[in-house]
Motif scaffolding. Sequence first.
Motif, mmCIF file in Angstrom:
data_model
loop_
_atom_site.group_PDB
_atom_site.id
_atom_site.type_symbol
_atom_site.label_atom_id
_atom_site.label_comp_id
_atom_site.label_asym_id
_atom_site.label_seq_id
_atom_site.Cartn_x
_atom_site.Cartn_y
_atom_site.Cartn_z
ATOM 1 N N VAL A 271 0.848 -1.198 0.000
ATOM 2 C CA VAL A 271 0.000 0.000 0.000
ATOM 3 C C VAL A 271 0.880 1.244 0.000
ATOM 4 N N GLY A 272 1.816 1.319 0.935
ATOM 5 C CA GLY A 272 2.633 2.523 1.102
ATOM 6 C C GLY A 272 3.452 2.843 -0.130
ATOM 7 N N SER A 273 3.975 1.800 -0.778
ATOM 8 C CA SER A 273 4.864 2.051 -1.918
ATOM 9 C C SER A 273 4.092 2.508 -3.143
ATOM 10 N N GLY A 274 2.757 2.478 -3.066
ATOM 11 C CA GLY A 274 1.970 3.032 -4.170
ATOM 12 C C GLY A 274 2.135 4.535 -4.251
ATOM 13 N N GLU A 275 2.489 5.141 -3.117
ATOM 14 C CA GLU A 275 2.648 6.591 -3.007
ATOM 15 C C GLU A 275 1.442 7.326 -3.574
ATOM 16 N N GLU A 306 -1.312 -0.348 -4.590
ATOM 17 C CA GLU A 306 0.068 -0.293 -5.057
ATOM 18 C C GLU A 306 0.127 0.227 -6.495
ATOM 19 N N GLY A 309 -2.022 3.986 -6.340
ATOM 20 C CA GLY A 309 -1.599 4.980 -5.374
ATOM 21 C C GLY A 309 -2.727 5.535 -4.518
ATOM 22 N N MET B 88 0.263 6.826 4.967
ATOM 23 C CA MET B 88 1.146 5.755 4.477
ATOM 24 C C MET B 88 1.649 6.022 3.076
ATOM 25 N N GLN B 89 0.740 6.461 2.208
ATOM 26 C CA GLN B 89 1.111 6.534 0.790
ATOM 27 C C GLN B 89 1.765 7.846 0.422
ATOM 28 N N TYR B 96 8.149 3.345 2.283
ATOM 29 C CA TYR B 96 7.607 2.055 1.855
ATOM 30 C C TYR B 96 8.151 1.677 0.472
ATOM 31 N N THR B 97 8.338 2.680 -0.375
ATOM 32 C CA THR B 97 8.914 2.399 -1.694
ATOM 33 C C THR B 97 10.302 1.811 -1.540
#
Lengths: 404, 679
Positions: A271-275, A306, A309, B88-89, B96-97
Amino acid sequence: MPQLSFGKSPKVHARTASSAKLPGSGEKRSFFIPANIILLVLVALILLCGIITLYAVTRTETEYSIMRQVMGVGIGVIVMVGVWLFDYRRLANLVIPLIVLDVILILLPMVPGLGHEVNGATSWIKIGSLTFQPSELAKPVTILAIGAATAQYQGSIVRGADFLKLLGILLIPFVLLMREDLGTALVILIVGFCILLIGGVARRWLIISVVTAVVGVAALLGLNGVVNDWTGGDVQLIRQYQMSRLLVFIDPDNPEYADDAYNLNQAKIAVGSGELVGKGWGNATQSSGGFLPESATDFIFCVYAEQFGFMGAFILLVLYLALLLTALGIGLSSSDLFGSLIAAGIMAMWLFQIVENIGMDLGLMPITGIPLPFMSYGSSFMFTNFICVGLLLSVWARRNDALG
Amino acid sequence: MTAAISAAISVLLIVVAIAIIVVVIRSGRRRPTRIPIDTRNASELAMSTEAHGAAGGDSQGPTRRRFFGFVAVIGACIGALIVKLWSMQVISGAEYTAKAEGNRINEYTTIAPRGRIFDRNGVELVGNRSTFAVLASADVQNDKLVLQRLSDVLGIPRETISSLAASQTQGAQADRVIALDVDDRAVAYISEHPNAFPGVRIESRTVRTYPHDDLAAHVLGYTGTISQEELKREVNGLTYESGDIVGKDGVEQAFESYLQGDRGIKRVEVNAAGEVVNAVDSVEPVQGNDIRITIDANVQKVAEEALRRAFADAAMSGNDSARSGAIVCMNCNTGEVIAMASAPSYNPSQFIGGISSDVWEEMTSEDSAYPLSNRCIAGLYPAASTFKGFTGLAGLEYGFVTDSSVWECEGTWTGFGEEWPQKCWKTEGHGSIGFHKGIVESCDVVFYEIAKNFYQYNENETALQDYLKSWGFGSKTGIELSGESEGRVPTPEWKKKFNRDAPESQAWLPGDLSNLIIGQGDLLVTPLQICCGYAGLATGRVPKPVLLHSVVSTDGTMTAVDGARYQGSIIQPEFDQKNIDIMRSGFRGVVEDGSVSGVFEDMGITTSGKTGTGEVAGKDDYGWYVGYGPTEAPEYVCVCCIEEGGSGALCAAPAVRSVLAAAFGLSAEHVSGSATEER
């Protein structure tokens, strides 16, 4: 918002509590049964999000079939239309048969030869190559049963005996389901409670039952350890994986729950890395690399978030919000309490599932196997949700009718 | 995208969402939006709407309120999810990335081959060879099945593999090298059955090759896996990783910063199972710089052979326990060491892939005579008569002796009193003897007389020692190799300190000086110190010995080591030209008229030199010879010391002849048995 449901003249709207039939009411039974277009559009949009995500997942995970899901939707739509055409009010007095149906559905997987074990839980039946989770179907049946029973009190449940009777109806499916499928059991419990709440349970019963539930859960957790010690783990009130999922939520760094912590961690990373704008369609590396488990079922939101975003996730949540409010609006619009309670139950069911499923991806809720409505892979679940849409449409279509 | 833009977009989204919510809620209310034109029904419609509102209020009022209570619940739940998603995003998205990338991308370094080592003429002394290594993770030590399979495939006992896998010497985290130089069959078997060997991987490595086997082993040194201490040190600005191969001794260690390559970086995309999906990018490893050292492989070969012949010569003269010795040959002007041989020797290839503890124990036991020790720089010996070159010059400098001084040698000297008799090596005595002949025949009495003068010299108690130290004795020569000894020039102060637990031995006695002057007693020198000292006697300047000739960069350009490096580090001792000429004529006399004249006959050039035979308690005499040539314009100096070799003239001088001949490109034939026994 345009009035999207018309059959005839504006006279249709005229309905009074005294149900004095106006001239022309005989013409109501028309070929067109009004549909709530907003509801259908929202469901279609969410389904689209789900299919798009599932398509990306199937590129690396061949165990999921996009065709199967589309077929599930197709069958779901047919069932939905059937339910929609069916006048829910005919069920208003069938509380006992509904409870019996509920129990049958829940116990069906325990019939030898029918039961089918998936992930350690025997909550599936298998006929030929077709597997089905009857407890899914138990959700709308429970909503109908509790709704019908509650509606009989005309919005005011004051006597303790009445409350206990309704609670009993609710606890039957919960207790039966608890052992095999705690997630579904919890959904049913929450949904039933919401129906009782809207159905007019006096505040004191509400407070007492909430306190009892809290104490009960605490006692169960305590007792679980004692029983485990006594029987050397042969008898488990709470299954080990359920306990572990709960404990990892409380204590995520404990190495004892490393597997569940891993899942939670990978879900959050996805989820977080979807930014803000996401990695783009088909670029969900957390799922395609296999880091994220159950990417098409329990964790489908992670795959979606992901790829698309915060913007995509926000849009999906707004769609869900609109869906819930539409269900709520349908409940409000209903001319009879039974219809309102059905809509309220469905809304509560969806709300709980959305909050639990997405919440667990974000680390806000403990990990359970509760799927995300219209998104998660699985035809039983899709089937159930379309029955619910059908019920909402049925309520909406007859919001102005007197029984007839 | 900047935070400001993303915040603006999110605010916009929230506004849109609120708008949608409002619309949806409003749609729930019944509103006569399409009022029919038919005015006939208008009043009826208005009436009916009112009627419904009233009716709804009656039966469903509390229900409606509860429904609207749910709007707040729904709003709060979805709102909470959106806020958490935002945090979070958008706020922590980059973190997280990074984690997702960490999941997806495996980065590992690839080992760079070390630079090669050549001799001064480009002859390869140390090369590289590609091979395969089997590595195992620490978990393998507990997996009996995998251990057994590895044992079967590699032919190594299971216990050995287990202890290698458990070894912490390469770092707790790193995979351990189980076997190096694994044959192709084993490599193929392991790589084709990955499921049978979990935690085991094959890595291609380059290992050292030694085309000339043990040639110049002590100079070259050996390599080994970096130790935990070395890893922490991070010398020379190089960053090491555990498992790196580093120089452990000799040139390999001394020029580590040139030889060590830069590790490459390989980034691959992996899935959750750790399987490589595809390669992302890579930085190729850069091989270390090749170097040339000043050693001349041919001269080195001759030197090592000469040592072996010296032992044979010693045995022939009855000194059959001779098996250790050292030869150094260097350019007297520049200090470039062209040969450095030490016996016994070892083969550096034994260290490839780690030396076994059995071999190590054998190499470090007393019986082995310590083959790992480089005696040229670490061996400490009494200089014996070779030291007379420096003590004689000291006597001349202080005026205690002149060219025309004459003494009477009766074999026994009692200059310090009858109670302290000192013997000349020639017990029957040299008779009447001058200084020149005293050097040529190495008459001890001549030097005892000088010692007496120093003893009686009141201005400076340590005048002799100070002068000797000015020629480099008692301190390291500064050659690049590690493990060099300082040697020892005994002084009254030193003796007191050294014998601090034995007060009766603390007094500085006349005998200490008379021992020092003939290179005996407490004096200790290394062969390299004598070599450098004689280079100084030959040229007038003591060079600092060097081994690095040039560095070849990876693009092929050769960077010669700056000539100024030699100049700057040269020691310039004080002496009078007249006095050093007297010494040199003495050294020439040793070769022309002395005991070694037969050895250096017909060599092709004229050389000068000095013999020495050291007495070591409980052992046969240690034989020395140091020579330089051409006598007129010295270019090369060579020293040889044979432990328990007996007379230096017999065992060491023929070796020096061979090496010097080789250095000059002359016939390096070994001439033995031509010397007369003398000290």
